[in-house]
Design a protein around this motif. Sequence first.
Motif, PDB file in Angstrom:
ATOM      1  N   LEU A 182       4.306  11.661  -4.542  1.00 47.86           N
ATOM      2  CA  LEU A 182       4.650  10.426  -5.255  1.00 47.86           C
ATOM      3  C   LEU A 182       4.367  10.533  -6.754  1.00 47.86           C
ATOM      4  N   LYS A 183       4.924  11.575  -7.362  1.00 44.81           N
ATOM      5  CA  LYS A 183       4.729  11.781  -8.803  1.00 44.81           C
ATOM      6  C   LYS A 183       5.983  11.485  -9.613  1.00 44.81           C
ATOM      7  N   THR A 184       7.159  11.851  -9.091  1.00 53.40           N
ATOM      8  CA  THR A 184       8.393  11.694  -9.860  1.00 53.40           C
ATOM      9  C   THR A 184       9.477  10.926  -9.116  1.00 53.40           C
ATOM     10  N   HIS A 185       9.433  10.920  -7.796  1.00 57.89           N
ATOM     11  CA  HIS A 185      10.453  10.272  -6.972  1.00 57.89           C
ATOM     12  C   HIS A 185       9.796   9.244  -6.054  1.00 57.89           C
ATOM     13  N   TYR A 186      10.564   8.236  -5.708  1.00 59.10           N
ATOM     14  CA  TYR A 186      10.031   7.168  -4.860  1.00 59.10           C
ATOM     15  C   TYR A 186      11.157   6.494  -4.093  1.00 59.10           C
ATOM     16  N   THR A 187      10.780   5.724  -3.098  1.00 66.35           N
ATOM     17  CA  THR A 187      11.688   4.794  -2.430  1.00 66.35           C
ATOM     18  C   THR A 187      11.056   3.411  -2.532  1.00 66.35           C
ATOM     19  N   ILE A 188      11.841   2.407  -2.273  1.00 71.48           N
ATOM     20  CA  ILE A 188      11.332   1.043  -2.178  1.00 71.48           C
ATOM     21  C   ILE A 188      11.380   0.663  -0.702  1.00 71.48           C
ATOM     22  N   TYR A 189      10.274   0.137  -0.208  1.00 69.37           N
ATOM     23  CA  TYR A 189      10.132  -0.202   1.200  1.00 69.37           C
ATOM     24  C   TYR A 189       9.620  -1.631   1.305  1.00 69.37           C
ATOM     25  N   HIS A 190      10.237  -2.431   2.172  1.00 67.05           N
ATOM     26  CA  HIS A 190       9.812  -3.819   2.338  1.00 67.05           C
ATOM     27  C   HIS A 190       9.810  -4.218   3.807  1.00 67.05           C
ATOM     28  N   PRO A 191       8.635  -4.131   4.446  1.00 67.79           N
ATOM     29  CA  PRO A 191       8.512  -4.639   5.817  1.00 67.79           C
ATOM     30  C   PRO A 191       8.020  -6.088   5.791  1.00 67.79           C
ATOM     31  N   TRP A 192       8.610  -6.925   6.607  1.00 59.27           N
ATOM     32  CA  TRP A 192       8.173  -8.302   6.703  1.00 59.27           C
ATOM     33  C   TRP A 192       8.666  -8.881   8.031  1.00 59.27           C
ATOM     34  N   SER A 193       8.217 -10.084   8.340  1.00 59.40           N
ATOM     35  CA  SER A 193       8.661 -10.717   9.578  1.00 59.40           C
ATOM     36  C   SER A 193       8.747 -12.226   9.387  1.00 59.40           C
ATOM     37  N   ILE A 194       9.454 -12.857  10.311  1.00 59.90           N
ATOM     38  CA  ILE A 194       9.549 -14.311  10.342  1.00 59.90           C
ATOM     39  C   ILE A 194       9.155 -14.759  11.745  1.00 59.90           C
ATOM     40  N   TYR A 195       8.333 -15.811  11.826  1.00 60.20           N
ATOM     41  CA  TYR A 195       7.768 -16.260  13.096  1.00 60.20           C
ATOM     42  C   TYR A 195       7.480 -17.762  13.015  1.00 60.20           C
ATOM     43  N   ASP A 196       6.942 -18.319  14.090  1.00 60.59           N
ATOM     44  CA  ASP A 196       6.625 -19.755  14.152  1.00 60.59           C
ATOM     45  C   ASP A 196       7.767 -20.605  13.604  1.00 60.59           C
TER      46      ASP A 196
ATOM     47  N   ARG B 227       0.855  -1.179   0.000  1.00 59.68           N
ATOM     48  CA  ARG B 227       0.000   0.000   0.000  1.00 59.68           C
ATOM     49  C   ARG B 227       0.893   1.232   0.000  1.00 59.68           C
ATOM     50  N   ARG B 228       0.601   2.161  -0.840  1.00 56.09           N
ATOM     51  CA  ARG B 228       1.398   3.381  -0.893  1.00 56.09           C
ATOM     52  C   ARG B 228       0.987   4.282   0.254  1.00 56.09           C
TER      53      ARG B 228
ATOM     54  N   GLY C 183       5.889  -8.758  -1.177  1.00 58.26           N
ATOM     55  CA  GLY C 183       7.201  -8.318  -1.632  1.00 58.26           C
ATOM     56  C   GLY C 183       7.344  -6.813  -1.481  1.00 58.26           C
ATOM     57  N   ALA C 184       8.477  -6.309  -1.900  1.00 58.84           N
ATOM     58  CA  ALA C 184       8.789  -4.884  -1.801  1.00 58.84           C
ATOM     59  C   ALA C 184       7.804  -4.059  -2.613  1.00 58.84           C
ATOM     60  N   GLY C 185       7.599  -2.824  -2.173  1.00 57.32           N
ATOM     61  CA  GLY C 185       6.678  -1.938  -2.858  1.00 57.32           C
ATOM     62  C   GLY C 185       7.177  -0.507  -2.883  1.00 57.32           C
ATOM     63  N   VAL C 186       6.477   0.304  -3.636  1.00 64.81           N
ATOM     64  CA  VAL C 186       6.820   1.715  -3.791  1.00 64.81           C
ATOM     65  C   VAL C 186       6.310   2.495  -2.595  1.00 64.81           C
ATOM     66  N   SER C 187       7.138   3.410  -2.112  1.00 65.38           N
ATOM     67  CA  SER C 187       6.753   4.305  -1.036  1.00 65.38           C
ATOM     68  C   SER C 187       7.210   5.713  -1.399  1.00 65.38           C
ATOM     69  N   VAL C 188       6.721   6.671  -0.667  1.00 63.76           N
ATOM     70  CA  VAL C 188       6.983   8.076  -0.955  1.00 63.76           C
ATOM     71  C   VAL C 188       8.407   8.486  -0.579  1.00 63.76           C
ATOM     72  N   CYS C 189       8.982   9.361  -1.379  1.00 62.73           N
ATOM     73  CA  CYS C 189      10.260   9.996  -1.068  1.00 62.73           C
ATOM     74  C   CYS C 189       9.904  11.385  -0.532  1.00 62.73           C
ATOM     75  N   GLU C 190       9.649  11.454   0.739  1.00 67.11           N
ATOM     76  CA  GLU C 190       9.091  12.639   1.391  1.00 67.11           C
ATOM     77  C   GLU C 190       9.906  13.909   1.158  1.00 67.11           C
ATOM     78  N   ALA C 191      11.217  13.815   1.212  1.00 71.77           N
ATOM     79  CA  ALA C 191      12.069  15.007   1.099  1.00 71.77           C
ATOM     80  C   ALA C 191      11.962  15.681  -0.259  1.00 71.77           C
ATOM     81  N   VAL C 192      11.673  14.903  -1.298  1.00 75.19           N
ATOM     82  CA  VAL C 192      11.675  15.432  -2.658  1.00 75.19           C
ATOM     83  C   VAL C 192      10.272  15.514  -3.254  1.00 75.19           C
ATOM     84  N   ASP C 193       9.457  14.490  -3.005  1.00 71.04           N
ATOM     85  CA  ASP C 193       8.185  14.364  -3.725  1.00 71.04           C
ATOM     86  C   ASP C 193       7.106  13.744  -2.833  1.00 71.04           C
ATOM     87  N   PRO C 194       6.521  14.516  -1.925  1.00 65.48           N
ATOM     88  CA  PRO C 194       5.510  13.961  -1.019  1.00 65.48           C
ATOM     89  C   PRO C 194       4.237  13.503  -1.736  1.00 65.48           C
TER      90      PRO C 194
END
Length: 187
Positions: A89-103, A10-11, A76-87
């Motif tokens: 999300l039109k021209t700049h982005y970061t890649i963000y991947h949160p996940w966990s391992i359990y059980d 989710r962006r 998997g990894a997804g697109v996230s906002v590059c707040e400093a440059v483009d809040p």
Amino acid sequence: MSEFPSGSLRRTRRFPLSVCVVAASLILMGCSSVNSDGLDYKPEVRAVAPAKEEVNKISSSLIDWMSIKGKVSGPGAGVSVCEAVDPDLKTHYTIYHPWSIYDLNKGTFAEAMQSLREQLPKHGWDITKDGETKSRAKNPEIVAVNPTSHHTVQIEWARERSGDLKELISISITSRCYRAPEGTDLH
């Protein structure tokens, strides 16, 4: 090598916690002069798909380096906002991947954290923090930056969780800001 799906997240327009960790890590590493965009570098023009694939490969490597087997959460990894440059999300982005391992069905969380302490530097990562979170639980936390790819990883062994929640290791990987190629729709 373990595989991570290449789904999207989710962006968001808010700074994810790991982006704050990136900023803190850059401060710890020492920033050069900051440009008018608030960054200390010029964002590389990069297509989204290869940037996501690179982060998914980092996630797969981390699973391998932990030497444990268990259930893995998150897409998997997804697109996230590059707040400093483009809040917006039109021209700049970061890649963000949160996940966990359990059980876990092989190995222990303590062994996984120790293995990461050993493997991250062997694979070119600089550990910028190895201690406890600032939460009441004071869970073990490792933050590392790859000086070549400029990715940051924040790893927390959530051994103390409220209620009946089971322990897990949560991982967030964040890229630096990229400029999308002309005509790319980031939404």
